[in-house]
Scaffold this active site. Structure first.
Site, PDB file in Angstrom:
ATOM      1  N   LYS A  87       0.831  -1.199   0.000  1.00  8.82           N
ATOM      2  CA  LYS A  87       0.000   0.000   0.000  1.00  8.82           C
ATOM      3  C   LYS A  87       0.871   1.258   0.000  1.00  8.82           C
ATOM      4  O   LYS A  87       1.954   1.271   0.598  1.00  8.82           O
ATOM      5  CB  LYS A  87      -0.892  -0.042   1.243  1.00  8.82           C
ATOM      6  CG  LYS A  87      -1.868   1.095   1.427  1.00  8.82           C
ATOM      7  CD  LYS A  87      -2.693   0.826   2.680  1.00  8.82           C
ATOM      8  CE  LYS A  87      -3.639   1.954   3.015  1.00  8.82           C
ATOM      9  NZ  LYS A  87      -4.439   1.647   4.233  1.00  8.82           N
TER      10      LYS A  87
ATOM     11  N   SER B 274      -9.113   1.860   3.736  1.00 10.87           N
ATOM     12  CA  SER B 274      -8.279   2.601   2.804  1.00 10.87           C
ATOM     13  C   SER B 274      -7.301   1.737   2.001  1.00 10.87           C
ATOM     14  O   SER B 274      -6.605   2.241   1.120  1.00 10.87           O
ATOM     15  CB  SER B 274      -7.475   3.649   3.577  1.00 10.87           C
ATOM     16  OG  SER B 274      -6.650   3.054   4.569  1.00 10.87           O
TER      17      SER B 274
ATOM     18  N   SER C 128      -9.282  -0.723   7.826  1.00  9.98           N
ATOM     19  CA  SER C 128      -8.832  -0.488   6.448  1.00  9.98           C
ATOM     20  C   SER C 128      -8.235  -1.698   5.742  1.00  9.98           C
ATOM     21  O   SER C 128      -7.991  -1.639   4.542  1.00  9.98           O
ATOM     22  CB  SER C 128      -7.820   0.660   6.413  1.00  9.98           C
ATOM     23  OG  SER C 128      -8.475   1.888   6.639  1.00  9.98           O
TER      24      SER C 128
END
Length: 484
Positions: free
Chosen positions: A96, A170, A194
């Site tokens: 990420k 996220s 997330s």
């Protein structure tokens, strides 16, 4: 439309057989490389080609490291040919874009001219030490604030199961990449759900580990202890393997739980467990309700657990007001803390407003929130005298449309994200592990999930139980209709 109609069933591949790269999971990819049925260059090239083909539609990646990744794959092939063996030698994965990779910027969903990083994050260093080839950095919303993955800097990241829907956030880019078969597994982060939320909305396994299990270095902790790193994969075994590979402390970490191995729990009999089915939504300041489609899916999961021999009792966990009051200062002050480290970032007005709120809550309110955590652990830990595991929805709704977050103010945004995702954040306050497991699909083919929640250091128990359910339901055999 049933899940089988929406997706397609495929057989579980034999890692020693010459299957197409998208069908190989993390462990199967490593086994195929060790057996010589694939080369690292082949696997990495195939991953990069799938990323390139999918990018105009899915938009899962912020940065693609084609030249660097291919060079690293060639080096991995030379090491494999020389007889070297490591857990992930030559295997392509993604991380990420809140995690530092040397030579790349860490945009964390923001726009602007951001500097390249000079060193790998500790989690990336450990993945590289295990031989993994990182093909790129996946999209995330600005500073990880939303269960959507979109922003002015990069557009919409879309859900492989339904391209008009968000994959969640996220860690939505990581989830989209794995669900679409672009990479066999990816690392995300979880500060209020997330990892678990996008796993829920893309039919994946997502593990939020114990705080400190995976180092957050170069930061001693993230978001004042709320945020941890965690894996996303199609199978429990692959998620556990990525967790074990990335796990470990750095000398400067604030949280250093005793080491443990999670992969060994896959296939282990968890025993006959006492499981609490809790549908109660934790206290929120805005209106929330559990979607009947999600409730039905979680109740079906409870029936599966009973069929496997576990005792499942409807027993709501009462979170209390103090838990919610302790989350907001840590979250908002964390947004401000991250924003101050990114002076060149260009952000949405809603992010700017949250930074201001974080400035207000970063003093006595933050100190009180941190001080309350041991009391909260003791109170909620008492629930586990009668139960071994809590089963709860991961989200309150199926995945929303990608544009639903656009053009609304702070209040409407808070109402939207809270209505969709009110269930996951308490375990971030407590720092305990939780695992999302796929719980099926709505009649229109939208994935939903359930979370298995435990107390401190219970990752092996949760993984053992999750793997047992996977063996019963075989969610890993489903693929989205479009397969890049």
């Amino acid at each position: 439309m049933t899940a089988a109609e929406r997706g397609r069933l495929i057989p579980v591949p034999d890692p020693a057989a010459p299957h197409a790269a998208p069908d190989l999971g993390l462990a199967a990819s490593a086994a195929a490389l060790a057996a010589g049925t694939h080369t690292a260059v082949d696997l990495v090239t195939a991953a990069l080609d799938r990323i390139e083909a999918s990018q105009p539609t899915l938009n899962a990646f912020r940065i693609v490291r084609r030249d660097k990744a291919l060079a690293e794959a060639a080096a991995a092939d030379r090491r494999l040919a020389a007889g070297e063996r490591l857990p992930l030698l030559g295997v392509p994965i993604a991380v990420k874009d809140d995690t530092d990779i040397a030579g790349e910027p860490t945009a964390f969903g923001c726009g602007g001219d951001l500097p390249t990083q000079t060193a790998d994050a500790e989690s990336v260093r450990r993945l590289r030490a295990a031989g993994a080839v990182i093909v790129g950095k996946t999209n995330t919303c600005e500073l990880g604030q939303l269960p959507f993955t979109s922003g002015a800097a990069f557009g919409y990241t879309r859900n492989p199961w339904a391209e008009d829907r968000t994959p969640g956030g996220s860690s939505g880019g990581s989830a989209a990449a794995v669900a679409a078969g672009l990479v066999p597994a990816a690392l995300g982060s979880d500060g209020a759900g997330s990892v678990r939320i996008p796993a829920s909305w893309t039919n994946l396994v997502g593990i939020k580990p114990q705080r400190g299990r995976i180092s957050t270095w170069p930061h001693p902790e993230l978001f004042h202890g709320l945020t941890v790193n965690g894996p996303l994969a199609r199978t429990v075994a692959d998620a556990a393997l990525l967790l074990d590979t990335a796990a470990g402390a750095h000398l400067g970490d604030r949280h250093t739980p005793d080491p443990l191995t999670v992969s060994d729990a896959v296939g282990r009999d968890p025993g006959r467990l006492r499981i609490a089915l809790s549908l109660r939504i934790p206290f929120t300041a805005t209106k929330t309700a559990l979607d009947p489609r999600v409730e039905a899916a979680v109740r079906r999961m409870a029936a599966t657990l009973r069929r496997l021999g576990h005792t499942v009792t409807i027993a709501d966990l009462h979170y209390g007001l103090l838990l919610g009051a302790s989350f907001l200062p840590r979250s908002m002050a964390g947004i401000r803390q991250v924003a101050t480290r990114m002076p060149g970032a260009v952000v949405d007005p809603r992010t700017t407003a949250n930074v201001r709120i974080g400035r207000l809550l970063g003093g006595p309110a933050l100190a009180a929130a941190r001080h309350a955590e041991p009391l909260l652990r003791k109170r909620i830990g008492g629930f586990f005298r009668d139960y071994d595991v809590v089963l709860a929805p991961t989200t309150a709704t199926p995945p929303p449309r990608v544009e639903q977050i656009d053009g609304i103010g702070v209040g409407a945004t808070n109402g939207l994200i809270t209505a969709a995702c009110p269930y996951t954040w308490p375990w971030n306050v407590l720092g305990w592990p939780s695992v999302n497991i796929p719980a099926g699909f709505t009649h229109t083919g939208l994935p939903v999930g359930a979370q298995l929640m435990g107390t401190a250091d219970t990752e092996p128990l949760l993984v053992s139980l999750a793997a047992q359910v996977e063996e019963e339901l075989h969610w890993e055999r489903l693929r989205p209709e479009r397969w890049w």
